[in-house]
Enzyme design. Structure first.
Site, PDB file in Angstrom:
ATOM      1  N   LYS A   1       0.803  -1.233   0.000  1.00  0.00           N
ATOM      2  CA  LYS A   1       0.000   0.000   0.000  1.00  0.00           C
ATOM      3  C   LYS A   1       0.837   1.285   0.000  1.00  0.00           C
ATOM      4  O   LYS A   1       0.347   2.326  -0.416  1.00  0.00           O
ATOM      5  CB  LYS A   1      -0.955   0.018   1.208  1.00  0.00           C
ATOM      6  CG  LYS A   1      -2.202  -0.819   0.995  1.00  0.00           C
ATOM      7  CD  LYS A   1      -3.088  -0.738   2.225  1.00  0.00           C
ATOM      8  CE  LYS A   1      -4.540  -0.923   1.861  1.00  0.00           C
ATOM      9  NZ  LYS A   1      -5.437  -0.641   2.972  1.00  0.00           N
TER      10      LYS A   1
ATOM     11  N   ASN B   1      -4.876   2.369  -1.887  1.00  0.00           N
ATOM     12  CA  ASN B   1      -5.489   1.037  -2.005  1.00  0.00           C
ATOM     13  C   ASN B   1      -6.142   0.820  -3.366  1.00  0.00           C
ATOM     14  O   ASN B   1      -6.632  -0.268  -3.661  1.00  0.00           O
ATOM     15  CB  ASN B   1      -6.503   0.790  -0.874  1.00  0.00           C
ATOM     16  CG  ASN B   1      -7.826   1.485  -1.123  1.00  0.00           C
ATOM     17  OD1 ASN B   1      -7.890   2.485  -1.843  1.00  0.00           O
ATOM     18  ND2 ASN B   1      -8.887   0.974  -0.543  1.00  0.00           N
TER      19      ASN B   1
ATOM     20  N   ASP C   1     -10.456   3.714   1.509  1.00  0.00           N
ATOM     21  CA  ASP C   1     -10.809   3.132   2.820  1.00  0.00           C
ATOM     22  C   ASP C   1     -11.661   4.094   3.657  1.00  0.00           C
ATOM     23  O   ASP C   1     -12.659   3.685   4.260  1.00  0.00           O
ATOM     24  CB  ASP C   1      -9.542   2.781   3.616  1.00  0.00           C
ATOM     25  CG  ASP C   1      -8.875   1.523   3.084  1.00  0.00           C
ATOM     26  OD1 ASP C   1      -9.557   0.705   2.440  1.00  0.00           O
ATOM     27  OD2 ASP C   1      -7.654   1.369   3.296  1.00  0.00           O
TER      28      ASP C   1
END
Ligand code: ATR
Length: 296
Positions: free
Chosen positions: A73, A94, A109
């Site tokens: 990531k 992500n 996220d």
């Protein structure tokens, strides 16, 4: 039945290692089918040292984009032409969109977290929030809570320095929120007393340690309107069970997982996915987990 693969079918996927237990391919392919988007989503297990080759290969193959998970990531940042403000605030990417000869990085996220709460009619504005944990997941959540106008966010973490760093980052770069950092076990009662939303971002309680709970004190659940656990394996953690026993609105991590994926899908395919489809995908995964022997 899955939609038919034709010469027009596009590809997206997931890069990480390990990825064998990821459920993203399950719900992403279902999403392609529901949204009638001619695309497939594939898992790509990437060995350390191979990330550059893999990214170049995907670009050469005209892949639409991909998700990135552990351990890439942050490493993926080296290959991107542009990074969204959100991803740069969160320090991790992500989701990558491939467009022409360029790679664009996002972090969905935080937005996934917000959409999961909103789908349950939970509003952030003016709320007092306690966040347990200060890792990557907490960073996405706290940034978003601050952006969405939470009144106060207390970050409680085993390692206080990490909580402090996160609170400093958010206080410096996102305005209008009093973020403070403390040591979890010492001060949980103090902060939890008037908290509206209690959030666990740690992995405590995750399979196989299902009897563990990120907090010792059961009294903190009393009169908590909303309790959110980012863990979704098991769907009902000890944290969630205690919250339910205290009549809190208890939300597990499945919604955040699904909505972060929906946000990525929207970026790759340039469509808008209605909230009710997220609810349908959550049901698909609940059914999948119920049928899996090795998933608790
Ligand atoms: P993620 O990206 O999922 O957030 P992470 O960055 O490794 O993963 O962060 C994990 C978080 O869970 C951290 O806040 C960690 O606390 P420390 O900062 O003290 O390491 C917390 N955590 C993990 N296991 C824990 C445990 N057994 N007790 C308390 N906190 C724990």
């Amino acid at each position: 039945m899955a939609h038919q693969i034709t010469s027009k079918t596009s590809i997206s996927g997931l890069l990480g290692n390990p990825i064998e237990h990821s459920v993203s391919p399950i719900f992403q392919n279902k999403l392609c089918e529901i949204m009638n988007v001619p695309s497939v989503y594939l898992p790509f297990r990437v060995m350390q040292g191979d990330l550059a080759k893999v990214v170049r290969g995907l670009q050469a193959l005209n892949v639409k984009g991909f998700n990135v998970t552990i351990p890439y990531k942050t490493q993926i940042l080296d290959f991107l032409n542009e990074v969204s403000e959100e991803a740069s605030l969160m320090g991790a990417v992500n989701t990558v969109k491939i467009y022409g000869d360029k790679l664009y990085g996002y972090n969905t996220d935080g937005l996934g977290f917000i959409r999961a709460l909103e789908s349950q009619d939970v509003c952030i504005e003016d709320k007092n929030v306690v966040v347990l944990g200060a890792g990557g997941a907490a960073r996405a959540v706290v940034v978003k809570l601050a952006q969405k106008g939470a009144k106060r966010v207390a970050i409680l973490n085993r390692t206080q320095d990490k909580a402090k760093n996160l609170s400093e980052l958010v206080n410096e770069r996102v305005a209008n929120v009093a973020v403070s950092a403390e040591l979890a076990r010492d001060l949980i009662d103090k902060y939890a007393i008037d908290c509206d939303i209690l959030i666990n971002t740690t992995s405590v309680g995750m399979w196989p340690d299902i009897n563990k709970c990120p907090v010792d004190s059961k009294s903190i659940f009393i009169n908590k309107p909303v309790v959110f656990d980012m863990v979704y394996n098991p769907l009902k953690t000890k944290f969630i069970s205690i919250a339910e026993a205290n009549f809190c609105k208890a939300i597990n991590g499945l919604g955040m997982l699904v909505y972060q994926g929906i946000c990525a899908f929207e970026i790759w395919h340039e469509v808008s996915v209605p909230t009710k489809i997220g609810i349908e995908l959550i049901a698909v995964l609940e059914q999948y987990f119920a049928e899996m022997q090795d998933f608790r």
